[in-house]
Scaffold this motif. Structure first.
Motif, PDB file in Angstrom:
ATOM      1  N   ALA A   1       0.837  -1.200   0.000  1.00 16.94           N
ATOM      2  CA  ALA A   1       0.000   0.000   0.000  1.00 16.94           C
ATOM      3  C   ALA A   1       0.873   1.252   0.000  1.00 16.94           C
ATOM      4  N   ALA A   2       1.958   1.250   0.775  1.00 18.17           N
ATOM      5  CA  ALA A   2       2.864   2.402   0.832  1.00 18.17           C
ATOM      6  C   ALA A   2       3.550   2.613  -0.515  1.00 18.17           C
ATOM      7  N   GLU A   3       4.021   1.534  -1.145  1.00 17.85           N
ATOM      8  CA  GLU A   3       4.646   1.645  -2.472  1.00 17.85           C
ATOM      9  C   GLU A   3       3.686   2.285  -3.461  1.00 17.85           C
ATOM     10  N   ARG A   4       2.451   1.858  -3.424  1.00 16.77           N
ATOM     11  CA  ARG A   4       1.449   2.398  -4.344  1.00 16.77           C
ATOM     12  C   ARG A   4       1.139   3.860  -4.052  1.00 16.77           C
ATOM     13  N   ALA A   5       1.123   4.253  -2.788  1.00  9.47           N
ATOM     14  CA  ALA A   5       0.869   5.655  -2.432  1.00  9.47           C
ATOM     15  C   ALA A   5       1.993   6.548  -2.941  1.00  9.47           C
ATOM     16  N   ILE A   6       3.243   6.097  -2.782  1.00 12.06           N
ATOM     17  CA  ILE A   6       4.388   6.874  -3.257  1.00 12.06           C
ATOM     18  C   ILE A   6       4.364   6.970  -4.781  1.00 12.06           C
ATOM     19  N   GLU A   7       4.093   5.858  -5.459  1.00 11.82           N
ATOM     20  CA  GLU A   7       4.010   5.870  -6.921  1.00 11.82           C
ATOM     21  C   GLU A   7       2.907   6.813  -7.398  1.00 11.82           C
ATOM     22  N   ASP A   8       1.777   6.803  -6.695  1.00  9.34           N
ATOM     23  CA  ASP A   8       0.670   7.693  -7.055  1.00  9.34           C
ATOM     24  C   ASP A   8       1.107   9.150  -6.953  1.00  9.34           C
ATOM     25  N   ALA A   9       1.825   9.484  -5.901  1.00 15.45           N
ATOM     26  CA  ALA A   9       2.270  10.866  -5.719  1.00 15.45           C
ATOM     27  C   ALA A   9       3.258  11.286  -6.803  1.00 15.45           C
ATOM     28  N   ILE A  10       4.241  10.451  -7.098  1.00 18.42           N
ATOM     29  CA  ILE A  10       5.254  10.885  -8.068  1.00 18.42           C
ATOM     30  C   ILE A  10       4.730  10.858  -9.493  1.00 18.42           C
ATOM     31  N   ARG A  11       3.672  10.145  -9.739  1.00 23.42           N
ATOM     32  CA  ARG A  11       3.071  10.166 -11.084  1.00 23.42           C
ATOM     33  C   ARG A  11       2.307  11.445 -11.350  1.00 23.42           C
ATOM     34  N   HIS A  12       2.075  12.244 -10.319  1.00 23.18           N
ATOM     35  CA  HIS A  12       1.370  13.510 -10.492  1.00 23.18           C
ATOM     36  C   HIS A  12       2.312  14.669 -10.778  1.00 23.18           C
ATOM     37  N   SER A  13       3.593  14.381 -10.946  1.00 28.22           N
ATOM     38  CA  SER A  13       4.520  15.491 -11.129  1.00 28.22           C
ATOM     39  C   SER A  13       5.561  15.168 -12.189  1.00 28.22           C
ATOM     40  N   THR A  14       6.129  16.240 -12.709  1.00 26.03           N
ATOM     41  CA  THR A  14       7.285  16.150 -13.576  1.00 26.03           C
ATOM     42  C   THR A  14       8.201  17.290 -13.180  1.00 26.03           C
ATOM     43  N   LEU A  15       9.490  17.092 -13.332  1.00 27.99           N
ATOM     44  CA  LEU A  15      10.449  18.097 -12.890  1.00 27.99           C
ATOM     45  C   LEU A  15      11.280  18.600 -14.065  1.00 27.99           C
ATOM     46  N   PRO A  16      10.707  19.423 -14.940  1.00 24.43           N
ATOM     47  CA  PRO A  16      11.454  19.914 -16.090  1.00 24.43           C
ATOM     48  C   PRO A  16      12.605  20.849 -15.711  1.00 24.43           C
ATOM     49  N   ILE A  17      12.647  21.269 -14.466  1.00 18.99           N
ATOM     50  CA  ILE A  17      13.732  22.151 -14.024  1.00 18.99           C
ATOM     51  C   ILE A  17      15.101  21.524 -14.293  1.00 18.99           C
ATOM     52  N   PHE A  18      15.204  20.200 -14.181  1.00 19.76           N
ATOM     53  CA  PHE A  18      16.495  19.546 -14.381  1.00 19.76           C
ATOM     54  C   PHE A  18      16.873  19.468 -15.858  1.00 19.76           C
TER      55      PHE A  18
END
Length: 118
Positions: free
Chosen positions: A24-41
């Motif tokens: 459940a924790a793995e899925r929560a973290i994956e859900d959060a990072i799928r909502h973002s992109t970091l074009p700054i890099f």
């Protein structure tokens, strides 16, 4: 100057069968990072290694989480994961089976960049 948070994303994950807090924790973290992109890099010369990532995961049994294993799954930056009491356990009254719901907040920090921006 200290690090500055430049992104925070929230996610939710669950394990419907098996009462597996780690899943459940793995899925929560994956859900959060799928909502973002970091074009700054891609747009700057800031190395990915300068980014510090802090993840807070809430589940009803924080001791059941392997935080080091969760940190290794993060794709970028220097990551640390902290488990706290949170999330939910929802029990089916007919079967007694428990659904585990985890929540995650993923925060990314960079050293102060003010002097580099015009």
């Amino acid at each position: 100057m200290s690090d500055q948070r430049f992104i925070i994303e929230m996610g939710m994950g669950n394990d419907l069968h098996g009462m597996d807090y780690q899943k459940a924790a793995e899925r929560a973290i994956e859900d959060a990072i799928r909502h973002s992109t970091l074009p700054i890099f891609q747009s700057t010369a800031i190395p990915l290694e300068t980014m510090r990532v802090t993840v807070t995961v809430g589940v009803q049994d924080p001791a059941a989480l392997d935080c080091a294993a969760l940190a290794k799954r993060l794709p970028r930056g220097r990551a640390e994961v902290h488990a706290v009491l949170g999330g939910q356990n929802v029990t089916n009254p007919e079967t007694g089976e428990t659904i585990v719901i985890a929540t995650a907040a993923v925060e990314a920090f960079l050293p102060y960049q003010g002097a580099a921006w015009k």
